[in-house]
Design a protein around this motif. Structure first.
Motif, PDB file in Angstrom:
ATOM      1  N   VAL A  58       0.775  -1.138   0.088  1.00  0.00           N
ATOM      2  CA  VAL A  58      -0.117   0.197   0.051  1.00  0.00           C
ATOM      3  C   VAL A  58       0.741   1.221  -0.044  1.00  0.00           C
ATOM      4  CG1 VAL A  58      -0.411  -0.005   2.280  1.00  0.00           C
ATOM      5  CG2 VAL A  58      -2.178   1.066   1.058  1.00  0.00           C
ATOM      6  N   ASP A  59       2.224   1.023   0.287  1.00  0.00           N
ATOM      7  CA  ASP A  59       2.969   2.361   0.453  1.00  0.00           C
ATOM      8  C   ASP A  59       3.717   2.416  -0.934  1.00  0.00           C
ATOM      9  OD1 ASP A  59       4.815   4.320   0.943  1.00  0.00           O
ATOM     10  OD2 ASP A  59       5.678   3.352   2.608  1.00  0.00           O
ATOM     11  N   PHE A  60       3.162   3.207  -1.769  1.00  0.00           N
ATOM     12  CA  PHE A  60       3.835   3.662  -3.145  1.00  0.00           C
ATOM     13  C   PHE A  60       5.393   4.209  -2.933  1.00  0.00           C
ATOM     14  CE2 PHE A  60      -0.493   4.768  -4.872  1.00  0.00           C
ATOM     15  CZ  PHE A  60      -0.675   3.444  -5.431  1.00  0.00           C
ATOM     16  N   THR A 111      -2.358   6.011   2.274  1.00  0.00           N
ATOM     17  CA  THR A 111      -3.857   6.553   2.341  1.00  0.00           C
ATOM     18  C   THR A 111      -4.637   6.411   1.019  1.00  0.00           C
ATOM     19  OG1 THR A 111      -3.377   8.761   2.141  1.00  0.00           O
ATOM     20  CG2 THR A 111      -3.330   7.834   4.456  1.00  0.00           C
ATOM     21  N   VAL A 112      -6.078   6.334   1.237  1.00  0.00           N
ATOM     22  CA  VAL A 112      -6.704   6.665   0.213  1.00  0.00           C
ATOM     23  C   VAL A 112      -6.609   7.946  -0.473  1.00  0.00           C
ATOM     24  CG1 VAL A 112      -9.274   6.884  -0.579  1.00  0.00           C
ATOM     25  CG2 VAL A 112      -8.626   5.096   1.154  1.00  0.00           C
ATOM     26  N   MET A 129      -1.700   5.616 -10.696  1.00  0.00           N
ATOM     27  CA  MET A 129      -2.431   4.499 -10.019  1.00  0.00           C
ATOM     28  C   MET A 129      -2.869   5.389  -8.866  1.00  0.00           C
ATOM     29  SD  MET A 129      -0.511   0.811  -9.911  1.00  0.00           S
ATOM     30  CE  MET A 129       0.758   1.422  -9.019  1.00  0.00           C
ATOM     31  N   THR A 130      -4.213   5.252  -8.562  1.00  0.00           N
ATOM     32  CA  THR A 130      -4.885   6.033  -7.189  1.00  0.00           C
ATOM     33  C   THR A 130      -5.335   5.039  -6.242  1.00  0.00           C
ATOM     34  OG1 THR A 130      -5.158   7.792  -8.490  1.00  0.00           O
ATOM     35  CG2 THR A 130      -6.313   7.785  -6.255  1.00  0.00           C
ATOM     36  N   ILE A 131      -4.890   5.061  -5.020  1.00  0.00           N
ATOM     37  CA  ILE A 131      -5.672   4.279  -3.940  1.00  0.00           C
ATOM     38  C   ILE A 131      -7.035   4.649  -3.724  1.00  0.00           C
ATOM     39  CG2 ILE A 131      -5.670   3.385  -1.664  1.00  0.00           C
ATOM     40  CD1 ILE A 131      -2.545   3.264  -1.594  1.00  0.00           C
ATOM     41  N   VAL A 132      -8.153   3.952  -3.947  1.00  0.00           N
ATOM     42  CA  VAL A 132      -9.427   4.349  -3.680  1.00  0.00           C
ATOM     43  C   VAL A 132      -9.978   3.504  -2.526  1.00  0.00           C
ATOM     44  CG1 VAL A 132      -9.739   4.572  -6.246  1.00  0.00           C
ATOM     45  CG2 VAL A 132     -10.250   2.426  -5.275  1.00  0.00           C
ATOM     46  N   ALA A 133      -9.434   2.474  -2.037  1.00  0.00           N
ATOM     47  CA  ALA A 133      -9.947   2.016  -0.703  1.00  0.00           C
ATOM     48  C   ALA A 133      -9.072   0.938  -0.154  1.00  0.00           C
ATOM     49  CB  ALA A 133     -11.437   0.951  -0.995  1.00  0.00           C
ATOM     50  N   LYS A 172      -7.659  -1.447  -3.058  1.00  0.00           N
ATOM     51  CA  LYS A 172      -8.367  -1.274  -4.021  1.00  0.00           C
ATOM     52  C   LYS A 172      -7.796  -0.198  -4.955  1.00  0.00           C
ATOM     53  CE  LYS A 172     -12.772  -3.423  -3.299  1.00  0.00           C
ATOM     54  NZ  LYS A 172     -14.217  -2.996  -3.314  1.00  0.00           N
ATOM     55  N   GLU A 173      -7.223  -0.206  -6.087  1.00  0.00           N
ATOM     56  CA  GLU A 173      -6.568   0.846  -6.630  1.00  0.00           C
ATOM     57  C   GLU A 173      -7.242   1.237  -8.037  1.00  0.00           C
ATOM     58  OE1 GLU A 173      -2.031   0.008  -5.296  1.00  0.00           O
ATOM     59  OE2 GLU A 173      -2.910  -0.588  -7.240  1.00  0.00           O
TER      60      GLU A 173
END
Length: 69
Positions: free
Chosen positions: A2-4, A30-31, A47-51, A59-60
């Protein structure tokens, strides 16, 4: 995962074009945080974290911008 900030360590595209420009925005883990790229071989996208459900789901949203949407 989850950490880009750590994404370049394991993603399969980095070795294909190490000179590609990348940019991270938002608060890590974080979202709403994003990882974007732009290169001659890889094209560009984001890419964007959405959940996030800790220890369960990430979820991305993946957007390819160039050479195709």
């Amino acid at each position: 995962v989850v950490d880009f900030n750590s994404f370049a360590d394991w993603n399969p595209w980095t070795p294909q074009e190490p000179s590609a420009k990348t940019e991270m925005t938002g608060t890590p883990k974080t979202v709403g945080s994003t990882w974007g790229w732009q290169g001659k071989e890889l094209g560009s996208g984001k890419m964007t974290i959405v959940a996030i459900e800790p220890n369960k789901v990430i979820k991305e949203k993946l957007n390819f911008i160039e050479p195709f949407e």
